[in-house]
Design a protein around this motif. Structure first.
Motif, PDB file in Angstrom:
ATOM      1  N   HIS A  53       2.057 -21.391  -1.785  1.00 32.12           N
ATOM      2  CA  HIS A  53       1.089 -21.615  -0.710  1.00 32.12           C
ATOM      3  C   HIS A  53       0.180 -20.385  -0.602  1.00 32.12           C
ATOM      4  O   HIS A  53       0.644 -19.246  -0.653  1.00 32.12           O
ATOM      5  N   ALA A  54      -1.115 -20.614  -0.447  1.00 30.83           N
ATOM      6  CA  ALA A  54      -2.096 -19.522  -0.414  1.00 30.83           C
ATOM      7  C   ALA A  54      -1.774 -18.502   0.671  1.00 30.83           C
ATOM      8  O   ALA A  54      -1.867 -17.294   0.448  1.00 30.83           O
ATOM      9  N   GLY A  55      -1.401 -18.959   1.842  1.00 28.57           N
ATOM     10  CA  GLY A  55      -1.078 -18.033   2.933  1.00 28.57           C
ATOM     11  C   GLY A  55       0.122 -17.171   2.617  1.00 28.57           C
ATOM     12  O   GLY A  55       0.144 -15.977   2.918  1.00 28.57           O
ATOM     13  N   ALA A  56       1.126 -17.769   1.970  1.00 25.46           N
ATOM     14  CA  ALA A  56       2.322 -17.008   1.596  1.00 25.46           C
ATOM     15  C   ALA A  56       1.997 -15.977   0.526  1.00 25.46           C
ATOM     16  O   ALA A  56       2.505 -14.854   0.562  1.00 25.46           O
ATOM     17  N   VAL A  57       1.149 -16.349  -0.412  1.00 29.25           N
ATOM     18  CA  VAL A  57       0.760 -15.418  -1.474  1.00 29.25           C
ATOM     19  C   VAL A  57      -0.002 -14.242  -0.880  1.00 29.25           C
ATOM     20  O   VAL A  57       0.306 -13.079  -1.158  1.00 29.25           O
ATOM     21  N   LEU A  58      -1.000 -14.523  -0.052  1.00 29.53           N
ATOM     22  CA  LEU A  58      -1.782 -13.446   0.548  1.00 29.53           C
ATOM     23  C   LEU A  58      -0.930 -12.599   1.487  1.00 29.53           C
ATOM     24  O   LEU A  58      -1.052 -11.370   1.509  1.00 29.53           O
ATOM     25  N   GLY A  59      -0.074 -13.242   2.254  1.00 27.58           N
ATOM     26  CA  GLY A  59       0.818 -12.503   3.143  1.00 27.58           C
ATOM     27  C   GLY A  59       1.758 -11.596   2.377  1.00 27.58           C
ATOM     28  O   GLY A  59       2.020 -10.458   2.780  1.00 27.58           O
ATOM     29  N   LEU A  62      -0.240  -8.609   1.097  1.00 26.25           N
ATOM     30  CA  LEU A  62      -0.483  -7.670   2.199  1.00 26.25           C
ATOM     31  C   LEU A  62       0.786  -6.924   2.596  1.00 26.25           C
ATOM     32  O   LEU A  62       0.750  -5.718   2.863  1.00 26.25           O
ATOM     33  N   ALA A  63       1.905  -7.624   2.610  1.00 28.01           N
ATOM     34  CA  ALA A  63       3.178  -6.972   2.955  1.00 28.01           C
ATOM     35  C   ALA A  63       3.534  -5.913   1.922  1.00 28.01           C
ATOM     36  O   ALA A  63       3.996  -4.813   2.288  1.00 28.01           O
ATOM     37  N   MET A  64       3.325  -6.206   0.660  1.00 27.37           N
ATOM     38  CA  MET A  64       3.640  -5.218  -0.372  1.00 27.37           C
ATOM     39  C   MET A  64       2.697  -4.024  -0.293  1.00 27.37           C
ATOM     40  O   MET A  64       3.125  -2.881  -0.443  1.00 27.37           O
ATOM     41  N   ILE A  65       1.420  -4.270  -0.052  1.00 26.64           N
ATOM     42  CA  ILE A  65       0.461  -3.172   0.096  1.00 26.64           C
ATOM     43  C   ILE A  65       0.864  -2.298   1.276  1.00 26.64           C
ATOM     44  O   ILE A  65       0.877  -1.067   1.181  1.00 26.64           O
ATOM     45  N   ALA A  66       1.204  -2.926   2.385  1.00 28.58           N
ATOM     46  CA  ALA A  66       1.576  -2.176   3.586  1.00 28.58           C
ATOM     47  C   ALA A  66       2.856  -1.370   3.378  1.00 28.58           C
ATOM     48  O   ALA A  66       2.919  -0.184   3.717  1.00 28.58           O
ATOM     49  N   GLN A  67       3.876  -1.992   2.808  1.00 31.97           N
ATOM     50  CA  GLN A  67       5.135  -1.269   2.657  1.00 31.97           C
ATOM     51  C   GLN A  67       5.025  -0.178   1.601  1.00 31.97           C
ATOM     52  O   GLN A  67       5.611   0.878   1.745  1.00 31.97           O
ATOM     53  N   MET A  68       4.281  -0.416   0.513  1.00 29.51           N
ATOM     54  CA  MET A  68       4.083   0.637  -0.495  1.00 29.51           C
ATOM     55  C   MET A  68       3.295   1.783   0.119  1.00 29.51           C
ATOM     56  O   MET A  68       3.599   2.950  -0.121  1.00 29.51           O
ATOM     57  N   GLY A  69       2.291   1.454   0.926  1.00 22.97           N
ATOM     58  CA  GLY A  69       1.517   2.492   1.593  1.00 22.97           C
ATOM     59  C   GLY A  69       2.355   3.295   2.565  1.00 22.97           C
ATOM     60  O   GLY A  69       2.274   4.521   2.618  1.00 22.97           O
ATOM     61  N   ILE A 118      -5.803  -6.372  -6.229  1.00 23.09           N
ATOM     62  CA  ILE A 118      -6.569  -7.183  -7.188  1.00 23.09           C
ATOM     63  C   ILE A 118      -6.117  -8.639  -7.140  1.00 23.09           C
ATOM     64  O   ILE A 118      -6.938  -9.549  -7.057  1.00 23.09           O
ATOM     65  N   PHE A 119      -4.814  -8.857  -7.180  1.00 25.20           N
ATOM     66  CA  PHE A 119      -4.298 -10.232  -7.164  1.00 25.20           C
ATOM     67  C   PHE A 119      -4.660 -10.931  -5.857  1.00 25.20           C
ATOM     68  O   PHE A 119      -5.060 -12.097  -5.871  1.00 25.20           O
ATOM     69  N   GLY A 120      -4.540 -10.226  -4.745  1.00 27.25           N
ATOM     70  CA  GLY A 120      -4.901 -10.813  -3.454  1.00 27.25           C
ATOM     71  C   GLY A 120      -6.373 -11.184  -3.396  1.00 27.25           C
ATOM     72  O   GLY A 120      -6.728 -12.268  -2.933  1.00 27.25           O
ATOM     73  N   LEU A 121      -7.236 -10.291  -3.880  1.00 27.56           N
ATOM     74  CA  LEU A 121      -8.675 -10.587  -3.895  1.00 27.56           C
ATOM     75  C   LEU A 121      -8.992 -11.755  -4.832  1.00 27.56           C
ATOM     76  O   LEU A 121      -9.853 -12.581  -4.524  1.00 27.56           O
TER      77      LEU A 121
END
Length: 141
Positions: A53-59, A62-69, A118-121
């Motif tokens: 699902h698109a929302g799950a993929v984007l979420g 974002l979760a991985m970007i946030a936690q890695m950050g 990149i994948f999210g965009l």
């Protein structure tokens, strides 16, 4: 369930105690590497599937970007070195243990997030962008 598992493994293996154990033991090192790689591969398998699902993929991105950050920032801005195995190993590279840790944190914080950005965009562009033949078909009516 894969996303929380992967995030938990990332934080666990980057905690000072487990990290020190990976440096001290080949078997623990390989357990850490295989669990991180395995959970990452499973997560990417789900993200890349056509049924995701698109929302799950984007979420998830974002979760991985946030936690890695966040993990990268914690490591980068720690006031003291938190990884004792590196207290005596960084001098030959011209680094202190703290500067080595800060560099590692920055790498985790910024370059490691790039694939998710990149994948999210790409997902946003694919889902929101024009769909070629559909535009031609709708313009023909």
């Amino acid at each position: 369930m894969l996303l929380p598992l992967h995030i938990a493994l990332m934080w666990f293996w980057h905690a000072p105690g487990p990290y020190s154990q990976t440096v001290a033991s080949y078997s623990i090192y390989w357990v850490s590497e295989l669990t991180l790689l395995g959970s990452a591969l499973l997560l990417w398998h789900v993200l890349l599937s056509n049924t995701a699902h698109a929302g799950a993929v984007l979420g998830s991105c974002l979760a991985m970007i946030a936690q890695m950050g966040l993990l990268g920032a914690v490591i980068t801005f720690a006031r003291v070195p938190i990884y004792s195995p590196h207290f005596a190993t960084t001098a030959p590279w011209g680094l202190t243990a703290l500067s080595d840790q800060q560099l590692a944190g920055l790498i985790m914080w910024i370059p490691a997030a790039i694939p998710y950005v990149i994948f999210g965009l790409m997902q946003v562009g694919t889902r929101l962008g024009p769909r070629g033949p559909e535009i031609v078909a709708s313009g023909a009516s």
